[in-house]
Design an enzyme around this catalytic site. Structure first.
Site, short mmCIF file in Angstrom:
data_model
loop_
_atom_site.label_atom_id
_atom_site.label_comp_id
_atom_site.label_asym_id
_atom_site.label_seq_id
_atom_site.Cartn_x
_atom_site.Cartn_y
_atom_site.Cartn_z
N ARG A 122 35.70 23.40 45.28
CA ARG A 122 37.04 23.81 45.76
C ARG A 122 38.13 22.79 45.41
NH1 ARG A 122 34.37 27.39 45.55
NH2 ARG A 122 33.54 28.71 47.19
N SER A 129 38.26 30.48 54.49
CA SER A 129 37.43 29.42 55.08
C SER A 129 38.33 28.23 55.42
CB SER A 129 36.36 28.97 54.09
OG SER A 129 35.48 30.04 53.85
N GLU A 165 39.73 22.78 54.32
CA GLU A 165 39.77 23.38 52.98
C GLU A 165 41.15 24.02 52.77
OE1 GLU A 165 36.42 25.77 51.71
OE2 GLU A 165 37.76 27.16 50.65
C1 LIG Z 1 40.17 36.74 53.71
C2 LIG Z 1 40.05 35.59 52.76
C3 LIG Z 1 38.88 35.40 52.04
C4 LIG Z 1 38.76 34.32 51.13
N1 LIG Z 1 37.59 34.17 50.43
C5 LIG Z 1 37.47 33.16 49.54
C6 LIG Z 1 36.28 32.99 48.76
O1 LIG Z 1 35.32 33.74 48.88
N2 LIG Z 1 36.22 31.96 47.88
C7 LIG Z 1 37.25 31.09 47.70
O2 LIG Z 1 37.15 30.19 46.86
N3 LIG Z 1 38.40 31.23 48.42
C8 LIG Z 1 38.54 32.23 49.31
N4 LIG Z 1 39.69 32.36 50.05
C9 LIG Z 1 40.78 31.35 49.87
C10 LIG Z 1 41.81 31.72 48.80
O3 LIG Z 1 41.87 33.12 48.59
C11 LIG Z 1 41.52 31.02 47.47
O4 LIG Z 1 41.56 29.61 47.62
C12 LIG Z 1 42.55 31.41 46.39
O5 LIG Z 1 42.11 30.91 45.15
C13 LIG Z 1 43.95 30.90 46.68
O6 LIG Z 1 44.83 31.54 45.77
P1 LIG Z 1 46.36 31.80 46.15
O7 LIG Z 1 47.02 32.44 45.01
O8 LIG Z 1 46.45 32.53 47.46
O9 LIG Z 1 46.87 30.29 46.31
P2 LIG Z 1 47.71 29.63 47.49
O10 LIG Z 1 46.97 29.80 48.79
O11 LIG Z 1 49.10 30.08 47.45
O12 LIG Z 1 47.63 28.08 47.05
C14 LIG Z 1 46.38 27.40 47.10
C15 LIG Z 1 46.50 26.10 46.28
O13 LIG Z 1 46.67 26.45 44.90
C16 LIG Z 1 47.86 25.86 44.38
N5 LIG Z 1 48.45 26.78 43.42
C17 LIG Z 1 48.66 28.12 43.56
N6 LIG Z 1 49.18 28.64 42.43
C18 LIG Z 1 49.32 27.60 41.57
C19 LIG Z 1 49.82 27.49 40.23
N7 LIG Z 1 50.30 28.54 39.56
N8 LIG Z 1 49.84 26.27 39.66
C20 LIG Z 1 49.36 25.18 40.32
N9 LIG Z 1 48.87 25.23 41.57
C21 LIG Z 1 48.86 26.43 42.19
C22 LIG Z 1 48.74 25.59 45.59
O14 LIG Z 1 49.64 24.54 45.33
C23 LIG Z 1 47.70 25.25 46.65
O15 LIG Z 1 47.32 23.90 46.49
C24 LIG Z 1 39.84 33.43 50.95
C25 LIG Z 1 41.04 33.63 51.66
C26 LIG Z 1 41.15 34.70 52.55
C27 LIG Z 1 42.43 34.88 53.30
#
Ligand SMILES: Cc1cc2nc3c(=O)[nH]c(=O)nc-3n(C[C@H](O)[C@H](O)[C@H](O)COP(=O)(O)OP(=O)(O)OC[C@H]3O[C@@H](n4cnc5c(N)ncnc54)[C@H](O)[C@@H]3O)c2cc1C
Length: 307
Positions: free
Chosen positions: A181, A230, A300
């Site tokens: 992660r 998580s 996380e």
């Molecule tokens: C119901 C639910 C289930 C989930 N299940 C999982 C799972 O099974 N596995 C898992 O790994 N995660 C899971 N997650 C967490 C999340 O979905 C992941 O971490 C996802 O990759 C985050 O993407 P996001 O676009 O929402 O990023 P954000 O939450 O908006 O940002 C997360 C991080 O990424 C960075 N970031 C985002 N976009 C960029 C970019 N373009 N350039 C540089 N940095 C960037 C941000 O600065 C931040 O540090 C879950 C979340 C929820 C709500």
């Protein structure tokens, strides 16, 4: 020159006459995060394309804080909001293009789920795990998102981005420095897209895998709730949810924030939570887990902004 007597978005607009993207003041981040909490961004920028992003970053004064968000599915934004600039990539960065050799070029704003569907359509295996992750690819690249035994780092060939100086950068898989992660690529880089690779696979088999992913999610996680996924990393040799359960925290509530009854490592906004409720609840869970098991849980979810 940026005129500091004006609101930030206004002064940046004035100093960047050729800017083509959307730059706004005071966008409430509760509107664009899964938890539905969080104060305003002092300035929110959605670039028109990669050149526009590079133009903006090259001219952004060094002392203005900068943070990139995706779909906000892994973020807890505090109630005082975000000083400085928040970058949020939109449609111009959401393209998905299957290529030969079971490769796919994908934009950072493409939703993970759309990438899974496009890979299925193209008969490219290895992307079904994205079907259940509610973020966009930029977040997956930064967080090394993964599920059911597959992680983003196993699919990445190279990643494209723009750094704080406005320089366009390409990172090889090794240069992304992936671990659980986490990526150790420079924190100031805005990822704009990636080249990824899977393997040729029968579409029906991919569909079956995606259905299994969706079923697993629905039975195991509160996916219809306002949550951040998580909350804590699994400590080496432990399962975070088991430690939280053993500490008696299942269903525990502070204000409008609750530990999920369904999956103890998920915190939920049950209606009217503030960012402070959720963070206080998380910290209390950490304290109780430490007291009952001696293990220190590590967040996380990214907590950002000012209280
Ligand atoms: C119901 C639910 C289930 C989930 N299940 C999982 C799972 O099974 N596995 C898992 O790994 N995660 C899971 N997650 C967490 C999340 O979905 C992941 O971490 C996802 O990759 C985050 O993407 P996001 O676009 O929402 O990023 P954000 O939450 O908006 O940002 C997360 C991080 O990424 C960075 N970031 C985002 N976009 C960029 C970019 N373009 N350039 C540089 N940095 C960037 C941000 O600065 C931040 O540090 C879950 C979340 C929820 C709500």
């Amino acid at each position: 020159m940026v005129d500091r007597s004006l609101p930030l978005a206004e002064s940046l607009s004035a100093a960047m006459p050729d800017l083509r993207g959307r730059l706004v003041s005071g966008q409430l981040l509760a509107d664009v995060t899964w938890f539905r909490v969080g104060g305003p961004a002092e300035a929110l920028f959605s670039p028109a394309d990669e050149d526009d992003l590079a133009y903006f970053l090259a001219r952004l004064p060094e002392d203005v804080p900068l943070y990139t968000i995706g779909l906000g599915s892994n973020l807890l934004v505090r109630d005082g909001g975000m000083p400085g600039v928040v970058i949020r990539l939109g449609k111009p960065f959401a393209g998905i293009e299957p290529l030969d050799g079971a490769r796919i070029r994908v934009g950072a704003a493409a939703a993970d789920k759309r990438l899974a569907l496009a890979a299925e359509e193209a008969g490219i295996g290895g992307f079904a795990f994205y079907f259940g992750i509610p973020g966009a690819i930029g977040g997956a690249l930064r967080m090394n998102a993964g599920a059911l035994g597959t992680e983003t780092c196993q699919r990445v060939v190279e990643v494209y981005g723009v750094d704080r100086t406005g320089a366009k950068r390409t990172f090889s898989n090794a240069e992304m420095g992936y671990s659980y992660r986490h990526s150790s690529a420079p924190a100031d880089v805005v990822f704009t897209g990636a080249l990824m690779a899977g393997e040729p696979r029968d579409k029906a088999a991919i569909r079956e895998e995606m259905t299994a992913v969706a079923e697993h999610r629905e039975t195991a996680q509160p996916i219809k709730s306002r949550t951040g996924g998580s909350t804590f990393k699994n400590p080496p040799g432990h399962s975070a949810w088991k430690l939280i359960d053993a500490a008696g925290c299942r269903g525990f509530r502070i204000g409008g924030a609750q530990v999920s009854e369904m999956h103890c490592n998920f915190l939920i906004n049950v209606g009217d939570a503030t960012g402070a409720d959720i963070e206080t609840l998380g910290e209390e869970v950490r304290r109780r887990v430490k007291a009952s098991s001696g293990v220190s849980l590590e967040w996380e979810i990214k907590r950002i902004g000012v209280a």
